[in-house]
Scaffold this active site. Structure first.
Site, PDB file in Angstrom:
ATOM      1  CG  ASP A 183     137.393 -25.454  60.896  1.00 27.90           C
ATOM      2  OD1 ASP A 183     136.390 -25.567  60.187  1.00 27.90           O
ATOM      3  OD2 ASP A 183     137.406 -24.817  61.968  1.00 27.90           O
ATOM      4  CD  GLU A 225     135.402 -24.315  56.812  1.00 28.03           C
ATOM      5  OE1 GLU A 225     134.274 -24.562  57.249  1.00 28.03           O
ATOM      6  OE2 GLU A 225     136.139 -23.473  57.319  1.00 28.03           O
TER       7      GLU A 225
END
Length: 625
Positions: free
Chosen positions: A310, A353
């Protein structure tokens, strides 16, 4: 001070401080073994450190002063002559300024159930990995670039609740989730972060415990049971892991020794105002060892099949700089991370991501890349949803948004996503993003998911969207499972299931995902009718699929489509199937080719193309008309 395997030798200390240690959890934190428990913590530049323990079963609380390591004054340890598994504890730290801090253990492998936030001494694991699970783990990613991958993204706490209204445990989740996603046709699961965190509404992204599976859903052995059951059922399992930033709650890593330690020492780069989190200082060797070890821990001890990482924007670009200046420090850290993980865990897949336009995120490190296997295709997602939310009469003006992704697609390896980020914070569920009445919304949801399935790239879909979730995702008790009482939602669930079966079984949908020869435009420019036509190819010519997508609210009779082979073509999939709520009978439509060049091909077929429909055509196997 610790004997045997976990002794912090001079070599190990150097590795820790230089950012080369990948198994720091074996040396730091709490370890209960036989008749003793050892606590070890890195806290430089403080006056004193103590462990405050509360023993389970009502024993008296204890305070245990720690001593500096004989070869390293920044590391504090204490050995207690009894086994204290399941005891809860914190570190009491007196700073150089005389302030008293109470901190949970950065390397704790268990924690209390929130809102309590003390660490827990983890006992020995009793889980035994089955041979079938280990065999699956060893081979699951072999040839993954050419294999289908359909990922079901979920948040454990809000997917489904137990009958008593409590969270499903990891063990209960195995019994509920695995059969469901297998029936729905998904190949992998990706769970939002389960590293320990204090606030439910952070979805797990504001982590305090980088080595502790959240106790909301059970113990570490319970989690291993879930991982094992996924493997035994042939289901891949990815963990969403957060290497760039951490929770600022004062009981955690923030200002751990009274000053900046884990967080970036530069004030302008330290704080993320949009999330209320702190960025790691990846220039500091001890912090790098901490993060390397966390990543290694989840793959080594829990045997996840890989990570989705992330917030890489905070590492690849200088934080809080709107001019998007590349962050060489963060890129260097990520290269070290991916290199070491791929060395130690060659079967694990690493997924990035969004990284905006940062180049070569999925390139090999030795070629100047960052070293991920895949990255999320945020550009395709934003363009596609932006187009689909536009009224049909205006879609012709932005037709290029549907084809633009193919101008850059082969620069990286992508996963086409409709993730949790697209169905929260007022953005609505996928079903309710579209214009029109409810029937038209369902038509367009089938079209959207059909386009997602046939477009190059692996696939990811957030929970609930597979059955047309009515509301956007929120911290409600669970998904709106009652919607299965309604025919339209049962039909969209059936559609998603059969769409994913089609995706997995048709080699043209995945075999050459990473090869330009796997895709050919027939007509990307038909903005007048809002239609796209293209070819997907596998390695064998007979796997070739002709795909036509009508994004308008108009139906077209005798629509011309170019085809490369002089053979009857049959419709092998349509989003307009009556079983899904459409108007067509179950497949079987056949059209003979005509010697009429079209779309750059020598032959053509003329098909009926209903509004809001994606259809797929292949040469008829027996060659008959």
């Amino acid at each position: 001070m610790v004997n045997g395997k976990t002794e912090l030798t001079d070599e190990k200390l150097a590795d820790f401080h230089n950012g080369h240690m990948m198994d720091a959890y074996l040396y730091f934190g709490s370890h209960a073994d036989r008749d003793e428990t050892v606590f070890t913590v890195w806290v430089p530049d403080v006056k004193r450190v103590s462990v405050l323990c509360s023993i389970v079963a009502g024993e008296t609380d204890g305070r245990y002063p720690m001593e500096p390591h004989p070869r390293d004054a920044s590391i504090w340890q204490v050995r207690i002559n009894r086994r204290m598994a399941d005891a809860v504890y914190v570190y009491e730290i007196e700073t150089l300024q005389g302030e008293i801090l109470t901190k949970s253990d950065p390397f704790a492998r268990a924690g209390e159930v929130r809102p309590a936030n003390r660490s827990v001494v983890a006992g020995s694991s009793k889980h035994e990995w089955s041979k079938s699970a280990l065999n699956y783990k060893a081979i699951q990613s072999k040839g993954h670039f050419e294999k289908p991958m359909a990922i079901y993204e979920l948040h454990i706490g809000t997917w489904k609740k137990a009958k008593d209204g409590k969270f499903l445990t990891y063990r209960e989740l195995a019994g509920e989730l695995i059969p469901y996603i297998k029936r729905q046709g998904f190949t992998h699961i990706e769970i939002l972060p389960i590293t320990e965190h204090p606030l439910d509404e952070s979805w797990g992204y504001q982590t305090t415990g980088y080595f502790a599976p959240t106790s909301r859903y059970g113990s570490a052995d319970d989690l291993k049971f879930f991982v094992s059951k996924c493997a035994e059922n042939g289901v891949g399992l990815f963990l969403d892991w957060v290497p760039g930033h951490f929770c600022q709650d004062i009981h955690g890593l923030a200002l751990f020794n009274g000053t900046v330690l884990y967080e970036d020492s530069r004030e302008e780069r330290r704080f993320n105002p949009e999330w209320g989190t702190l960025n790691f200082d990846v220039r500091r060797g001890e912090v790098v060892s901490f993060l390397l070890s966390s990543a290694h821990y989840w793959l080594e001890e829990f045997k996840f099949d890989g990570f989705r990482m992330d917030a890489l924007m905070k590492l690849l670009y200088v934080p809080n700089d709107e001019s998007r200046v590349p962050n060489e420090e963060g890129a260097s850290f990520l290269k070290r991370l991916t290199t070491r993980l791929r060395e130690r865990h060659p079967a694990a897949l690493l997924i990035a991501e969004d990284a905006w336009h940062y180049p070569k995120v999925t390139g090999e490190v030795e070629d100047g890349g960052i070293g991920f296997h895949y990255k999320w295709n945020f550009g395709w997602m934003h363009d596609t949803l932006g187009y689909m939310q536009t009224p049909p009469a205006e879609r012709g003006d932005i037709h290029h948004m549907l084809s633009f992704a193919l101008t850059y697609y082969y620069e990286e390896r992508y996963i086409s996503i409709f993730s949790h980020d697209q169905v929260v914070d007022g953005q609505k569920s996928l079903l309710h993003k579209f214009p029109g009445n409810l029937e038209e919304k369902f038509q367009q949801l089938r079209l959207l998911l059909g386009f997602w399935a046939v477009h190059p790239g692996k696939k990811l879909l957030f929970m609930g969207q597979e059955f047309g979730h009515g509301e956007e995702w929120a911290f409600q008790p669970e998904l709106d499972w009652y919607l299965f009482d309604y025919k339209a939602h049962r039909q969209i669930a059936l559609f998603t299931k059969e769409l994913l079966v089609f995706y997995r079984t048709e080699k043209a949908m995945h075999e050459l995902d990473d090869d330009r020869d796997g895709f050919l435009w027939l007509d990307p420019h038909n903005h007048e009718q809002s239609v796209l036509a293209f070819i997907r190819r596998g390695r064998n010519p007979e796997d070739e699929c002709i795909i036509v997508c009508n994004f308008s609210d108009r139906s077209y009779s005798k629509f011309e489509v170019g085809v490369p082979v002089d053979s009857p073509y049959e419709q092998v999939f349509t989003t307009n199937d009556s079983a899904y709520g459409g108007q067509e009978p179950r497949l079987g439509t056949v059209h003979n080719t005509r010697e009429k060049p079209w779309d750059g091909q020598d032959y053509s077929i003329a098909i009926d193309l209903p509004a809001y429909t994606m259809s797929v055509w292949k040469t008829k196997k027996d060659g008959s008309g």
